[in-house]
Design a protein around this motif. Structure first.
Motif, PDB file in Angstrom:
ATOM      1  N   CYS A 173       0.862  -1.174   0.000  1.00 51.78           N
ATOM      2  CA  CYS A 173       0.000   0.000   0.000  1.00 51.78           C
ATOM      3  C   CYS A 173       0.900   1.226   0.000  1.00 51.78           C
ATOM      4  O   CYS A 173       1.817   1.335   0.816  1.00 51.78           O
ATOM      5  N   GLY A 174       0.625   2.150  -0.909  1.00 51.86           N
ATOM      6  CA  GLY A 174       1.426   3.361  -1.012  1.00 51.86           C
ATOM      7  C   GLY A 174       1.192   4.330   0.127  1.00 51.86           C
ATOM      8  O   GLY A 174       2.000   5.228   0.342  1.00 51.86           O
ATOM      9  N   ASP A 175       0.104   4.152   0.873  1.00 56.70           N
ATOM     10  CA  ASP A 175      -0.184   5.069   1.978  1.00 56.70           C
ATOM     11  C   ASP A 175       0.258   4.525   3.331  1.00 56.70           C
ATOM     12  O   ASP A 175       0.906   5.216   4.101  1.00 56.70           O
ATOM     13  N   CYS A 176      -0.068   3.268   3.645  1.00 59.82           N
ATOM     14  CA  CYS A 176       0.241   2.742   4.982  1.00 59.82           C
ATOM     15  C   CYS A 176       1.331   1.678   4.991  1.00 59.82           C
ATOM     16  O   CYS A 176       1.776   1.251   6.050  1.00 59.82           O
ATOM     17  N   GLY A 177       1.756   1.211   3.802  1.00 66.71           N
ATOM     18  CA  GLY A 177       2.842   0.244   3.728  1.00 66.71           C
ATOM     19  C   GLY A 177       2.459  -1.209   3.930  1.00 66.71           C
ATOM     20  O   GLY A 177       3.331  -2.076   3.982  1.00 66.71           O
ATOM     21  N   THR A 178       1.183  -1.510   4.029  1.00 61.48           N
ATOM     22  CA  THR A 178       0.736  -2.889   4.214  1.00 61.48           C
ATOM     23  C   THR A 178       1.074  -3.734   2.987  1.00 61.48           C
ATOM     24  O   THR A 178       0.839  -3.298   1.857  1.00 61.48           O
ATOM     25  N   PRO A 179       1.618  -4.948   3.187  1.00 60.82           N
ATOM     26  CA  PRO A 179       1.839  -5.847   2.039  1.00 60.82           C
ATOM     27  C   PRO A 179       0.504  -6.188   1.376  1.00 60.82           C
ATOM     28  O   PRO A 179      -0.484  -6.462   2.059  1.00 60.82           O
ATOM     29  N   ARG A 238      -6.307  -2.496   4.953  1.00 56.45           N
ATOM     30  CA  ARG A 238      -6.088  -1.799   6.217  1.00 56.45           C
ATOM     31  C   ARG A 238      -6.590  -0.363   6.191  1.00 56.45           C
ATOM     32  O   ARG A 238      -7.218   0.096   7.143  1.00 56.45           O
ATOM     33  N   CYS A 239      -6.298   0.370   5.095  1.00 56.27           N
ATOM     34  CA  CYS A 239      -6.659   1.796   5.085  1.00 56.27           C
ATOM     35  C   CYS A 239      -7.502   2.206   3.875  1.00 56.27           C
ATOM     36  O   CYS A 239      -7.625   3.396   3.632  1.00 56.27           O
ATOM     37  N   PRO A 240      -8.122   1.267   3.132  1.00 52.38           N
ATOM     38  CA  PRO A 240      -8.827   1.413   1.863  1.00 52.38           C
ATOM     39  C   PRO A 240      -8.191   2.278   0.777  1.00 52.38           C
ATOM     40  O   PRO A 240      -8.871   2.758  -0.105  1.00 52.38           O
ATOM     41  N   SER A 241      -6.889   2.517   0.819  1.00 49.41           N
ATOM     42  CA  SER A 241      -6.215   3.293  -0.211  1.00 49.41           C
ATOM     43  C   SER A 241      -6.128   2.480  -1.499  1.00 49.41           C
ATOM     44  O   SER A 241      -6.023   1.254  -1.468  1.00 49.41           O
ATOM     45  N   GLY A 242      -6.131   3.182  -2.611  1.00 46.73           N
ATOM     46  CA  GLY A 242      -5.940   2.554  -3.904  1.00 46.73           C
ATOM     47  C   GLY A 242      -4.543   2.774  -4.454  1.00 46.73           C
ATOM     48  O   GLY A 242      -4.265   2.467  -5.606  1.00 46.73           O
ATOM     49  N   SER A 243      -3.650   3.267  -3.618  1.00 49.77           N
ATOM     50  CA  SER A 243      -2.273   3.532  -4.034  1.00 49.77           C
ATOM     51  C   SER A 243      -1.442   2.260  -3.848  1.00 49.77           C
ATOM     52  O   SER A 243      -1.324   1.738  -2.736  1.00 49.77           O
ATOM     53  N   VAL A 244      -0.858   1.765  -4.945  1.00 43.09           N
ATOM     54  CA  VAL A 244      -0.033   0.554  -4.904  1.00 43.09           C
ATOM     55  C   VAL A 244       1.378   0.912  -5.353  1.00 43.09           C
ATOM     56  O   VAL A 244       1.557   1.540  -6.394  1.00 43.09           O
ATOM     57  N   VAL A 245       2.378   0.522  -4.553  1.00 43.94           N
ATOM     58  CA  VAL A 245       3.777   0.715  -4.921  1.00 43.94           C
ATOM     59  C   VAL A 245       4.468  -0.645  -4.871  1.00 43.94           C
ATOM     60  O   VAL A 245       4.176  -1.471  -4.013  1.00 43.94           O
ATOM     61  N   TRP A 246       5.359  -0.866  -5.818  1.00 43.55           N
ATOM     62  CA  TRP A 246       6.137  -2.107  -5.855  1.00 43.55           C
ATOM     63  C   TRP A 246       7.516  -1.812  -5.302  1.00 43.55           C
ATOM     64  O   TRP A 246       8.170  -0.857  -5.732  1.00 43.55           O
ATOM     65  N   ARG A 247       7.955  -2.639  -4.338  1.00 47.75           N
ATOM     66  CA  ARG A 247       9.252  -2.440  -3.703  1.00 47.75           C
ATOM     67  C   ARG A 247      10.073  -3.722  -3.753  1.00 47.75           C
ATOM     68  O   ARG A 247       9.530  -4.819  -3.662  1.00 47.75           O
TER      69      ARG A 247
END
Length: 179
Positions: A48-54, A64-73
């Motif tokens: 998650c790009g906002d809270c960091g949840t896998p 966890r935080c209903p964000s639609g932001s996805v980051v690949w790390r």
């Protein structure tokens, strides 16, 4: 970044030990970042790009935080075996013919992700639950895919074992009581 020859993708595509080349996934779409990273010998997974949840591989909303932001790390490619299934039937047209079973491993990674993968090469003996694993790579039809490179190989009585060599695993993964 350096990777050893046992876990890094090949410079030239080689036929996979399990699947025919025509079954390679397309390197586009939601999973493109996974395949692009794997092609360079790196394991990258979504968070998650906002809270960091896998996140799951194709998940686009955070639980966890209903964000639609996805980051690949990039993640450390180590974990433990959560579950194992040994498949004794080879499906014509899907898998290469063989009398040997193959193993499907549910690996729980130190980054919080769980991946369900097969091994990077054939092995006669499945890993046990809580065995440490390292994620390596295999190539199917030119697409590099993550695969389990076993760090512990158990020998079967009177069996020739085809497994991966031992790999360094964080100390907390060596003791099943701490996982």
């Amino acid at each position: 970044m350096t990777t050893d020859a046992m876990t890094s993708p090949s410079d030239t595509p080689v036929s996979d030990w399990l699947l025919a080349d025509e079954l390679a996934p397309a390197m586009t779409g939601t999973l493109a970042p996974l395949y692009e990273a794997a092609a360079t010998g790196v394991l990258a997974l979504p968070f998650c790009g906002d809270c960091g949840t896998p996140l799951e591989l194709e998940q686009d909303l955070c639980d966890r935080c209903p964000s639609g932001s996805v980051v690949w790390r990039q993640v450390e490619p180590v974990g433990v075996v959560h579950a194992v299934t040994t498949v004794h039937r080879r499906e014509p047209g899907l898998t290469r013919p063989s009398d040997r079973p193959y193993h499907v491993i549910d690996a729980e990674l130190v980054c919080g992700h769980r991946l369900v993968l097969t091994t990077d090469r054939p092995t006669d003996v499945p890993p046990a639950i809580a065995d440490p694993v390292r994620i390596g790579f295999r190539t199917v039809g030119g697409t590099v895919l993550p695969a389990v490179a076993l760090t512990t190989v158990r020998a079967a009585p009177d069996a020739e074992v085809h497994g991966a060599p031992d790999a360094e695993v964080p100390a907390e993964l060596d003791d099943p009581e701490t996982t």
